[in-house]
Design a protein around this motif. Structure first.
Motif, PDB file in Angstrom:
ATOM      1  N   LYS A  71     -13.700  18.114  38.303  1.00 28.07           N
ATOM      2  CA  LYS A  71     -13.899  17.649  36.943  1.00 28.07           C
ATOM      3  C   LYS A  71     -13.444  16.199  36.803  1.00 28.07           C
ATOM      4  CE  LYS A  71     -11.516  21.241  35.274  1.00 28.07           C
ATOM      5  NZ  LYS A  71     -10.788  22.031  34.272  1.00 28.07           N
ATOM      6  N   ILE A  72     -14.121  15.478  35.960  1.00 25.16           N
ATOM      7  CA  ILE A  72     -13.692  14.128  35.595  1.00 25.16           C
ATOM      8  C   ILE A  72     -12.846  14.265  34.334  1.00 25.16           C
ATOM      9  CG2 ILE A  72     -14.428  11.859  34.800  1.00 25.16           C
ATOM     10  CD1 ILE A  72     -16.993  12.294  36.449  1.00 25.16           C
ATOM     11  N   ILE A  73     -11.631  13.749  34.402  1.00 25.30           N
ATOM     12  CA  ILE A  73     -10.669  13.868  33.307  1.00 25.30           C
ATOM     13  C   ILE A  73     -10.341  12.477  32.769  1.00 25.30           C
ATOM     14  CG2 ILE A  73      -8.338  14.657  32.684  1.00 25.30           C
ATOM     15  CD1 ILE A  73     -10.068  16.945  33.639  1.00 25.30           C
ATOM     16  N   LEU A  74     -10.305  12.346  31.458  1.00 22.39           N
ATOM     17  CA  LEU A  74      -9.855  11.106  30.824  1.00 22.39           C
ATOM     18  C   LEU A  74      -8.336  11.085  30.919  1.00 22.39           C
ATOM     19  CD1 LEU A  74     -10.461   8.560  29.129  1.00 22.39           C
ATOM     20  CD2 LEU A  74     -10.287  10.004  27.110  1.00 22.39           C
ATOM     21  N   ASN A  75      -7.794  10.108  31.631  1.00 24.81           N
ATOM     22  CA  ASN A  75      -6.340  10.078  31.810  1.00 24.81           C
ATOM     23  C   ASN A  75      -5.655   8.969  31.025  1.00 24.81           C
ATOM     24  OD1 ASN A  75      -6.833   7.794  33.312  1.00 24.81           O
ATOM     25  ND2 ASN A  75      -6.025   8.590  35.222  1.00 24.81           N
TER      26      ASN A  75
END
Length: 70
Positions: free
Chosen positions: A2-6
């Motif tokens: 998954k691509i996560i906004l960090n």
């Protein structure tokens, strides 16, 4: 994976620096305002294509605001 906004604050600050509201920015990249809002509130994860659109429009690098997790 998954691509996560960090780093939501960096994303918000960059929007302001570039002169965008969330509504105007989402329209400019062909994304619904609701979907962008959900990404920024960590309720949804962007697809690779949407992450690329966000990064390209704001002239950011992937690691500036996103990360990949299993």
């Amino acid at each position: 994976m998954k691509i996560i906004l960090n780093d939501v604050e960096k994303l918000r600050m960059t929007l302001v620096e570039k002169g965008y509201s969330q509504r105007a920015f989402s329209k400019s990249i062909g994304m619904s305002e609701n979907y962008l809002n959900q990404i920024m509130n960590n309720k949804k994860n962007p697809s690779p294509m949407m992450a690329k659109r966000i990064l390209s429009a704001l002239e950011l690098n992937f690691n500036d605001v996103f990360e990949v997790r299993k």
